[in-house]
Scaffold this active site. Structure first.
Site, mmCIF file in Angstrom:
data_model
loop_
_atom_site.group_PDB
_atom_site.id
_atom_site.type_symbol
_atom_site.label_atom_id
_atom_site.label_comp_id
_atom_site.label_asym_id
_atom_site.label_seq_id
_atom_site.Cartn_x
_atom_site.Cartn_y
_atom_site.Cartn_z
ATOM 1 N N HIS A 192 0.845 -1.208 -0.026
ATOM 2 C CA HIS A 192 -0.195 0.019 -0.057
ATOM 3 C C HIS A 192 0.891 1.286 0.088
ATOM 4 O O HIS A 192 0.777 2.264 -0.929
ATOM 5 C CB HIS A 192 -0.876 -0.102 1.324
ATOM 6 C CG HIS A 192 -1.836 1.215 1.246
ATOM 7 N ND1 HIS A 192 -3.336 1.116 0.902
ATOM 8 C CD2 HIS A 192 -1.571 2.479 1.802
ATOM 9 C CE1 HIS A 192 -3.620 2.220 1.235
ATOM 10 N NE2 HIS A 192 -3.015 3.161 1.535
ATOM 11 N N GLU A 193 1.676 1.138 0.872
ATOM 12 C CA GLU A 193 2.546 2.490 1.046
ATOM 13 C C GLU A 193 3.576 2.826 0.011
ATOM 14 O O GLU A 193 3.884 3.754 -0.634
ATOM 15 C CB GLU A 193 3.174 2.539 2.372
ATOM 16 C CG GLU A 193 2.374 2.578 3.666
ATOM 17 C CD GLU A 193 1.441 3.909 3.662
ATOM 18 O OE1 GLU A 193 1.700 4.943 3.063
ATOM 19 O OE2 GLU A 193 0.399 3.707 4.286
ATOM 20 N N HIS A 238 1.725 4.451 -2.907
ATOM 21 C CA HIS A 238 1.833 5.919 -2.644
ATOM 22 C C HIS A 238 3.138 6.443 -3.143
ATOM 23 O O HIS A 238 3.169 7.279 -3.858
ATOM 24 C CB HIS A 238 1.740 6.186 -1.190
ATOM 25 C CG HIS A 238 0.174 6.166 -0.815
ATOM 26 N ND1 HIS A 238 -0.736 6.635 -1.273
ATOM 27 C CD2 HIS A 238 -0.136 5.425 0.333
ATOM 28 C CE1 HIS A 238 -1.763 6.364 -0.690
ATOM 29 N NE2 HIS A 238 -1.519 5.869 0.160
ATOM 30 N N HIS A 257 3.629 6.401 -6.928
ATOM 31 C CA HIS A 257 2.951 7.268 -7.621
ATOM 32 C C HIS A 257 3.613 8.598 -7.462
ATOM 33 O O HIS A 257 3.842 9.361 -8.422
ATOM 34 C CB HIS A 257 1.510 7.334 -6.758
ATOM 35 C CG HIS A 257 0.571 8.119 -7.505
ATOM 36 N ND1 HIS A 257 -0.873 8.383 -7.284
ATOM 37 C CD2 HIS A 257 0.510 8.975 -8.842
ATOM 38 C CE1 HIS A 257 -1.473 8.991 -8.009
ATOM 39 N NE2 HIS A 257 -0.629 9.351 -9.107
#
Length: 601
Positions: free
Chosen positions: A392-393, A396, A399
């Site tokens: 998940h992190e 980020h 991205h």
């Protein structure tokens, strides 16, 4: 009785598991130098006051200077904040963070003339500037955005006053942060091994995942008893945070704080209300899942503290950090060779702060500046949940990496509305990989349960949070007081609605609102749910369509803030102005419930 397990001190964590903030500043003295440089440049900015509409050259020079100041300020703030997050008890970094926040207010106050001056320039003159000055074309979308929000921008003097209020406006969030990360103390409990262990926010979910129901119950009661003792103070901080939101909406001439919060991303209010309506149409599926969980655990009554424990008791997956990284890499291979190479760069070059230590900020996040690595804070505890947190992190962070590499500074960031998409695409791809490669039926069921929990936590729970925010903001806007009793009553009623009659809504859960930091960032949490729906759709397209979908998706990651988020997502392949992605995502949830019901017969 065995000696309590103490959280390690920062100095006792091996260096290879700490992030390398030296990549931002080799030492704190260089940080101080940037503070002085910013103050000098802020002084230079004053010479443009009253001159932005004089010529395209003046406007371009001022915009470039604003970018230089903002970029350096970003470095200063991010560094101080992350140093503080390493250990919130270190007063030096508390002071540096305060200094950075104070400087940010000073900068904002000084530069506050720019947007009002730009709005005062006739639109046809701005068009003329754009046509005659090639360098100014970089700022075309930025200027379009200002024109779009023109009616909500105040006079130069009023904007300056609001900018000077920035530090006061941040007070509720900052006070809550210190209560939640530094001051609040939790009791010890006896763990599964008969050892006395301190409850922490980092360990809490691990305790709730325990196969020992007594441990789950003790941890649940221990955590919320601590928040109960702070309820008056925390209710006051939340009350004033909501009042702050209402104040800014009112002075900027928005119908409500909801309109104000969504306008920054140019998101229609209907997207927010449609989310709540669509999710509440699928609550029967959540009630079925609650009944399935109750049956699988074999309990007469299912309690709130039974919601996180795996329902497949025979499987007890412990995943050391090094192994978790390999699993994440394998799961994200559909995103292509380049993506994996960047992921490995993050793993190997000091982007990640892995383990919990005394005073460290709880939870997980991705953070950084335009010129720094996109760092990740973890509190890794060797659970299946933590593997998905890494994915998940790093979603980020990659991205951010793609955005920063492919966009100029002015568009290097991405809006909050799309912020959770890349992170959740990573989770969805990892889940598909793990399910596909699970040979053991119990392991597969365990993962399916985790997938169901993602839906429960990210779609249903975050939508419940979103409704809570909507209710409390509407009450504040009507002048109603948000007392601890009011907040608790609203919150427990929502839990009853979202979980149904087959779950015992324990009295302690009424205090859960008191530990949610996102409530101090108005109307943020709904984006987890909309982002999750978009991500499920995108991940399916990537798996089914291959390179074509990957190319569209990477273009979205590279887009940063160069267009409205709704348009960027449309380019990637999903339309969030409709409820279709939400309904489609929840159909996946319903199918998972169907399959689990069959497997548990």
């Amino acid at each position: 009785m065995n000696k309590s397990k103490q959280i390690p001190k920062r100095k006792d964590i091996p260096q290879k598991y700490k992030w390398k903030l030296e990549q931002m500043y080799e030492n704190d003295e260089l940080w101080e130098k940037d503070i002085l440089d910013i103050k000098q440049k802020v002084g230079e900015a004053a010479k443009y006051i009253g001159k932005l509409g004089k010529s395209s050259e003046s406007l371009l020079e001022a915009l470039k200077l604003q970018d230089e100041i903002s970029l350096k300020l970003e470095n200063v703030f991010v560094y101080a904040r992350m140093r503080k997050d390493e250990d919130n008890t270190v007063t030096k970094y508390q002071a540096m963070t305060d200094k950075a926040q104070g400087l940010a207010v000073e900068v904002q106050s000084t530069l506050s003339f720019m947007v009002p001056e730009i709005t005062a320039i006739p639109e046809d003159r701005i068009r003329l500037f754009l046509n005659e000055n090639e360098g100014l074309k970089l700022y075309a979308f930025y200027l379009e955005e200002i024109l779009r929000q023109k009616e909500h921008i105040l006079s130069k003097e009023e904007e300056q006053i609001l900018a000077q209020m920035g530090e006061l406006a941040a007070a509720p969030k900052n006070i809550f942060g210190m209560i939640n990360n530094a001051d609040i103390k939790f009791p010890t409990i006896i763990d599964e091994n008969g050892e006395e262990v301190e409850v922490t926010k980092g360990r809490y979910i691990k305790f709730l995942e325990s196969s020992d129901r007594r441990v789950r119950k003790d941890a649940f009661k221990a955590l919320y008893s601590s928040y109960e003792k702070q309820k008056n103070t925390i209710a006051s901080t939340l009350n004033y945070s909501v009042k702050k939101d209402a104040f800014y909406a009112r002075v900027r001439k928005y119908p409500s704080s909801l309109h104000a919060a969504l306008d920054g991303d140019n998101i229609p209010v209907a997207v927010y209300t449609n989310l709540i309506d669509a999710v509440e149409k699928h609550l029967d599926a959540m009630y079925r899942y609650v009944r399935l969980r109750k049956k699988a655990l074999g309990v007469e009554k299912l309690h709130m503290y039974d919601l996180y424990t795996p329902i497949i008791k025979e499987v007890n997956i412990k995943v050391p950090y090094e192994e978790a990284k390999e699993k994440v890499k394998e799961g994200l291979k559909p995103l292509g060779k380049e993506y994996i190479e960047i992921l490995e760069k993050g793993f190997n070059e000091g982007w990640i702060d892995v383990y919990e230590n005394e005073g460290k900020t709880s939870g997980a996040y991705s953070f950084g500046s335009y010129t720094s690595p996109p760092y990740v804070l973890l509190n890794y505890q060797d659970t299946i949940h933590d593997i998905f947190t890494i994915a998940h992190e790093m979603g980020h962070s990659l991205h951010s990496y793609y955005s920063h590499k492919n966009q100029p500074y002015i568009y290097g960031g991405y809006t909050i509305f799309v912020a959770e998409v890349a992170s959740t695409v990573n989770e969805a791809l990892l889940m598909e990989h793990l399910l596909k490669n699970s040979k053991d039926i119990n392991t597969k069921m365990y993962l399916m349960n985790h997938y169901l929990e993602q839906f429960r936590g990210t779609v249903f729970r975050q939508t419940m949070f979103a409704k809570f925010e909507k209710i409390i903001h509407e009450k504040a806007e009507k002048g109603e007081a948000l007392t601890p009793e009011t907040l608790c009553e609203i919150y427990i009623d929502l839990n009853k609605k979202y979980y149904g009659q087959d779950l015992v809504i324990d009295d302690e859960i009424k205090m859960e609102w008191a530990r949610i930091p996102h409530f101090y960032n108005a109307y943020y949490v709904y984006k987890y749910a909309t982002g999750y729906a978009a991500a499920i759709s995108l991940s399916q397209k990537i798996l089914k369509e291959g390179d074509v979908a990957v190319e569209r998706y990477l273009s979205f990651l590279k887009g940063g803030g160069s267009d409205y988020p709704i348009n960027l997502l449309k380019g990637a392949g999903v339309d969030m102005t409709t409820t279709e992605p939400i309904h489609n995502a929840l159909k996946v949830f319903e199918k998972l419930v169907d399959e689990m019901e069959k497997m548990l017969k």
